[in-house]
Scaffold this active site. Structure first.
Site, mmCIF file in Angstrom:
data_model
loop_
_atom_site.group_PDB
_atom_site.id
_atom_site.type_symbol
_atom_site.label_atom_id
_atom_site.label_comp_id
_atom_site.label_asym_id
_atom_site.label_seq_id
_atom_site.Cartn_x
_atom_site.Cartn_y
_atom_site.Cartn_z
ATOM 1 N N HIS A 411 36.831 36.345 -7.825
ATOM 2 C CA HIS A 411 37.823 36.282 -8.374
ATOM 3 C C HIS A 411 37.643 35.020 -8.793
ATOM 4 O O HIS A 411 37.508 33.417 -9.180
ATOM 5 C CB HIS A 411 39.040 35.675 -7.760
ATOM 6 N N CYS A 419 33.736 25.505 -20.921
ATOM 7 C CA CYS A 419 33.993 25.044 -21.653
ATOM 8 C C CYS A 419 35.328 26.365 -22.937
ATOM 9 O O CYS A 419 34.204 27.253 -22.980
ATOM 10 C CB CYS A 419 33.729 24.162 -23.085
ATOM 11 N N CYS A 422 33.861 26.248 -26.913
ATOM 12 C CA CYS A 422 32.459 26.482 -27.385
ATOM 13 C C CYS A 422 31.183 26.939 -26.039
ATOM 14 O O CYS A 422 30.453 27.490 -26.238
ATOM 15 C CB CYS A 422 31.801 24.639 -27.654
ATOM 16 N N CYS A 443 35.424 18.333 -22.543
ATOM 17 C CA CYS A 443 34.166 18.769 -23.073
ATOM 18 C C CYS A 443 33.690 18.094 -23.792
ATOM 19 O O CYS A 443 34.498 17.612 -24.875
ATOM 20 C CB CYS A 443 34.071 19.992 -24.079
ATOM 21 N N CYS A 446 32.284 19.077 -27.593
ATOM 22 C CA CYS A 446 33.183 19.174 -28.336
ATOM 23 C C CYS A 446 33.636 17.461 -29.016
ATOM 24 O O CYS A 446 34.121 17.661 -29.974
ATOM 25 C CB CYS A 446 34.265 20.741 -28.186
#
Length: 542
Positions: A411, A419, A422, A443, A446
């Site tokens: 997991h 992100c 992106c 982020c 971004c």
């Protein structure tokens, strides 16, 4: 009205001799042990299948008007499944820009009720259908009419007849595994609206076939006067009725839902019965005493261990499902459709704040490994550990020093973050301070004020790392002992590992409570994992 339907979407079948006569009233006779068997090879399973008659075909008639009727009738029932996440009504649960256009996840009364696809099983049936077409076998799908209008209230009935030769299905899967898997991978990698639309139509057809087949099967049992409660028991469900309930109506409403129907239909294709066979204890293996269990540990050379949250409880890390665990805390603290929603990828994308407010509670800190972690490390040092499949995200296996090659973080973990827009990946320590402040880590690349860094733990709705499948395919060939420690075995696909392993490989469960019933382990230790480890080490003197 509350209805409880027990057992997860891998439906179990009771096959022991005392119930065999009852089972035959519901399903076709299960072959005796000396019946020739075939093995199905696929990404997710290595299961023995019974031989089927070459002349036997499945005839399925699809009526979309009937399907719509089933949807409308089923809407008034709420089904609660333990360990099984049924169709989720996304627009009810998640608030996003598109949800205002929908009611209960569909645009109008004539659309199908279901929202999510059970991709593993859909892909299994896709393999079957695609290979049948490519090899020009006797399978044929004939559309006699296909006009359906969902944007208005007018719906024209569509009837489809599907004939599937089951022996051919098994032969194709058995003999063409690599080619079929490559084809599914190719389908998954296709990009483009036309391909996506084609895939949606294919999935829709599969679902309609499954739902129509299950509806027909239910009606046959009803017409034969079969007791509805016994019918549900024999396919692995427990049905509790209230006064004046129509049992067959409830059964039909539940079993013809998309995910359930697809699972049942897939079982029928694989096993010639609606319910999946479950594992029994190895009759020739004597583990009647703890000393014999210790001897088994000493003689085993390729041990696979599945670990869950129970192995970290003594470290001060709460588990998820027990009283006072993570889910109970979430339920008290947040107003969510259900506690698991906090770890649902759809919910996260729509509303990330609750997760990041809570992430501080489960973010790896200064916890030390438990005696169980140290025991797994000891097995590694002695060359006995083939693999440790951990469902935990606390990274304590790494802290304990277990060889990373022997470890599969099923997991994911907080060690990295990516992100959602992106796909920039950073070290997990980069977002630690933000998470400790219970804020959303945005982020920086971004820099749009919306894109955020998601810890690389696997959320519900996400695929497991490729390494999981790769290791499973290798390990099932070499394993000589399977141990389940501190896991509820409620989350797939990890919960399927005990079913995938050859039935003659010994299996031991070490947990506070019995899980995975009616699956049978060869030895069960009900208690703390650390105590088991201490008792074992006192005997073997390693």
């Amino acid at each position: 009205m509350n209805k409880r339907s027990l057992e997860n979407n891998e439906l179990n079948e009771i096959q022991n001799n005392q119930n065999k006569n009852n089972n035959n009233k519901i399903n076709k006779e299960i072959p005796s042990d000396n019946t020739p068997l075939k093995k199905l090879k696929s990404i997710n399973s290595l299961e023995q299948l019974q031989e089927v008659d070459e002349d036997e075909d499945l005839d399925v008639e699809i009526d979309t008007k009937l399907i719509n009727k089933l949807d409308k009738k089923g809407r008034k029932y709420e089904f609660v499944g333990e360990g099984y996440s049924d169709e989720e009504q996304i627009s009810d649960d998640y608030e996003d820009d598109e949800s205002s256009e929908y009611e209960y996840g569909y645009e109008n009364e004539d659309e199908l009720l279901d929202d999510e696809d059970h991709l593993d099983n859909i892909n299994e049936i896709k393999k079957i259908q695609k290979k049948l077409v490519n090899t020009e076998t006797s399978t044929s799908i004939t559309n006699t009419s296909s006009t359906t209008t969902t944007s208005t209230s007018t719906t024209t009935t569509t009837t489809t007849k599907t004939q599937i030769n089951e022996t051919i299905l098994l032969d194709i899967l058995n003999n063409n595994k690599d080619e079929v898997d490559d084809e599914i991978q190719r389908i998954g990698n296709n990009v483009g609206n036309s391909k996506e639309e084609e895939g949606e139509e294919e999935e829709e057809n599969i679902e309609l076939v499954a739902r129509s087949f299950i509806y027909k099967h239910i009606q046959e049992k009803k017409s034969l006067g079969i007791d509805p409660i016994e019918f549900t028991k024999d396919i692995g469900f427990k049905l509790e009725l209230e006064k004046d309930d129509d049992a067959w109506e409830i059964i039909t409403a539940f079993l013809t839902r998309k995910k359930v129907a697809v699972n049942l239909f897939l079982n029928y294709l694989k096993y010639n019965t609606l319910a999946r066979p479950y594992r029994k204890k190895i009759a020739t293996l004597d583990l009647s005493t703890f000393e014999k269990v210790c001897q088994l540990f000493e003689s085993s050379k390729n041990i696979v261990i599945i670990t869950g949250a129970g192995v970290s409880v003594s470290c001060g890390i709460p588990d998820f499902r027990s009283k006072g665990g993570v889910y109970e805390t979430i339920e008290k603290k947040y107003n969510l459709p259900r506690p698991e929603s906090l770890f649902d990828i759809h919910y996260l994308r729509a509303n990330p704040l609750p997760f990041f407010e809570f992430a501080k509670e489960i973010f790896p800190g200064n916890h030390k490994p438990s005696p169980t972690h140290s025991f797994i490390k000891l097995l590694d040092e002695k060359g006995k550990l083939l693999r440790n499949y951990t469902q935990n995200i606390d990274t304590l296996e790494h802290v304990a020093g277990i060889d990373r090659e022997k470890l599969v973080n099923c997991h994911g973990s907080f060690s990295t973050a990516t992100c959602i827009t992106c796909k920039l990946t950073v070290d997990g320590t980069t977002i630690r301070d933000t998470i400790m402040k219970m804020e959303i880590p945005l982020c920086q690349q971004c820099n749009d004020g919306q894109s955020f860094m998601k810890p690389d733990i696997v959320f519900f709705g996400e695929n497991l790392p490729d390494r999981f499948d790769q290791c499973v395919l290798k390990d099932v060939k070499d394993i000589d002992l399977l141990i389940v420690m501190g896991s509820s075995l409620q989350v797939q696909p990890v919960s399927l590992l005990p079913d995938i392993v050859d039935k003659q490989i010994p299996q031991i469960l070490i947990n506070r409570e019995l899980v995975a019933q009616p699956h049978e382990f060869d030895y069960v230790y009900l208690g703390d994992c650390d105590q088991f480890v201490q008792d074992l080490l006192n005997k073997v003197k390693w």
